[in-house]
Design an enzyme around this catalytic site. Structure first.
Site, PDB file in Angstrom:
ATOM      1  N   ASP A  62      36.094  46.747  42.503  1.00 19.98           N
ATOM      2  CA  ASP A  62      35.277  45.591  42.120  1.00 19.98           C
ATOM      3  C   ASP A  62      33.875  45.977  41.648  1.00 19.98           C
ATOM      4  O   ASP A  62      33.043  45.089  41.402  1.00 19.98           O
ATOM      5  CB  ASP A  62      35.201  44.585  43.274  1.00 19.98           C
ATOM      6  N   ASP A  74      43.723  41.714  39.928  1.00 19.16           N
ATOM      7  CA  ASP A  74      42.313  41.399  39.693  1.00 19.16           C
ATOM      8  C   ASP A  74      41.583  42.521  38.953  1.00 19.16           C
ATOM      9  O   ASP A  74      40.605  42.289  38.236  1.00 19.16           O
ATOM     10  CB  ASP A  74      41.572  41.144  41.020  1.00 19.16           C
TER      11      ASP A  74
HETATM   12  N1  GLY Z   1      39.309  39.323  43.610  1.00 21.75           N
HETATM   13  C1  GLY Z   1      39.605  38.587  44.784  1.00 21.75           C
HETATM   14  C2  GLY Z   1      39.917  37.171  44.512  1.00 21.75           C
HETATM   15  O1  GLY Z   1      40.173  36.794  43.373  1.00 21.75           O
HETATM   16  O2  GLY Z   1      39.876  36.399  45.451  1.00 21.75           O
END
Ligand code: GLY
Length: 373
Positions: free
Chosen positions: A94, A155
């Site tokens: 992330d 993600d």
């Molecule tokens: N990236 C974590 C979520 O979308 O909750």
């Protein structure tokens, strides 16, 4: 154009509300609301994956208003995240969400060298998570009982632009190779034959073979978590934008077609397309992210395709504005029905990145040049 009028009028409401929200929460690192009030992820939660969105939102507001107040708050947030850069355990895939919206944008805007340095450190760390055998970027560090060494999540497609940027900036093709290999492996291992995607895929971290999928934040194994579908739609569209490889655009369309076919008449998006009726949760974040992806797909499509994706995006954005938004300046969130996950976490509340993507979609419709990915 009808949609530009809608976007411009809605952005006026955004500006009015955000003027109050930003002043009230000026020195916080907000994420989620309880009874209309943001929390604060500063201090021991400074590594939380959403923390860049407050900076991103402040840059959006600076673009919309020209008010330096917002730029100062964005810079303040960027500097706060240095504590995360100095915490190896707090860095993960992330890094894209955290530094694209803050230091990368700041550097692109005015050449700030400290911002460039932060961005390259974050990109280098992210690239270091690449598993050579499995051709995927490891998502998370370990916590709890699970062994995450072989886990990748959908993600991550949204984090790849950090690597595309690092390649553009340094001309070192390792960044490009890692991003492209991860995108290709994600297409191979996450996208199902019906066009839906799974949230988590577990690989053997030594041989690199796909082991199995996990239900993750959706209803269960084999279900269809809508925010995951949205990350795939927008994420593959972004890989197309950064590489020019039309096969990524086609993958984005495949998932978008599945998403559109499952969108209810109301335009309100559930947390999971395969969740039971009861309890059934809405997720405005999925709607706003998918809308951003579909607008990009529409921009890069011709003929009837253009209308299909644009109309699907507009349906969701109108639904948010009319049924799942709070325009009262006394509360902190605009979007009201964000859901963290089906089986845990907060349901149907304000989540900062729901607002971020809602505003981003409106800015796209309005024709404002602003792109943080
Ligand atoms: N990236 C974590 C979520 O979308 O909750």
């Amino acid at each position: 154009m009808e949609y530009k009028k809608f976007a411009d009028e809605t952005l006026e409401k955004v500006k009015k509300k955000m003027a109050e929200v930003a002043r009230r929460n000026a020195h916080k690192v907000p994420y989620i609301t309880t009874d209309g009030k943001y929390d604060d992820r500063d201090g021991d939660q400074i590594s939380w994956w959403t923390n860049g969105f407050w900076g991103g939102l402040m840059w959006q507001m600076e673009k919309l208003t020209g008010d330096k107040f917002y730029a100062d708050l964005a810079s303040e947030l960027e500097e706060k995240q240095d504590a995360n850069l100095m915490n190896y355990e707090g860095l993960d895939h992330d890094n894209g969400f955290k530094w694209l919206l803050t230091s990368v944008y700041h550097y692109k805007k005015d050449g700030n060298q400290a911002s460039r340095n932060r961005s390259l450190l974050a990109a280098g760390n992210m690239a270091g998570r690449y598993n050579l055998q499995g051709r995927f970027i490891r998502a998370w560090n370990d916590w709890g009982e699970d062994d995450h060494r072989g886990w990748a999540i959908i993600d991550c497609m949204m984090n790849l632009p950090l690597l595309y940027w690092a390649y553009d900036e340094t001309k070192d093709p390792r960044f490009l190779h890692i991003a492209v290999n991860h995108a290709n492996r994600t297409r191979e291992c996450f996208v199902r034959s019906d066009g839906s995607v799974c949230h988590i895929v577990e690989f053997d971290p030594f041989t690199g073979e796909r082991v199995k999928s996990h239900g993750g934040q959706g209803y269960g194994h084999g279900s269809s978590w809508t925010r995951g579908q949205a990350w795939a739609i927008y994420g593959f569209a972004l890989s197309y934008i950064h590489t020019g490889d039309v096969s990524y655009l086609n993958t984005a369309k495949t998932v978008a077609n599945y998403f559109i076919a499952n969108t209810p008449e109301s335009g309100l998006i559930p947390c999971d397309f395969r969740q039971p009726e009861e309890p059934g949760y809405e997720d405005t974040t999925a709607a706003a992210i998918a809308a951003c992806g579909m607008i990009e797909i529409a921009k890069h499509s011709v003929g009837r395709d253009k209308d299909v994706y644009m109309n699907a995006a507009l349906k969701m954005l109108h639904a948010i504005d009319e049924k799942s938004a709070d325009w009262n300046p006394g509360t902190d969130n605009i979007t009201t029905k964000g859901t963290v996950a089906y089986n845990y976490g907060e349901k149907e509340t304000g989540i900062l990145y729901g607002d971020y993507f809602f505003i981003e979609a409106l800015m796209k419709l309005s024709g404002i040049e602003f792109f943080q990915w």
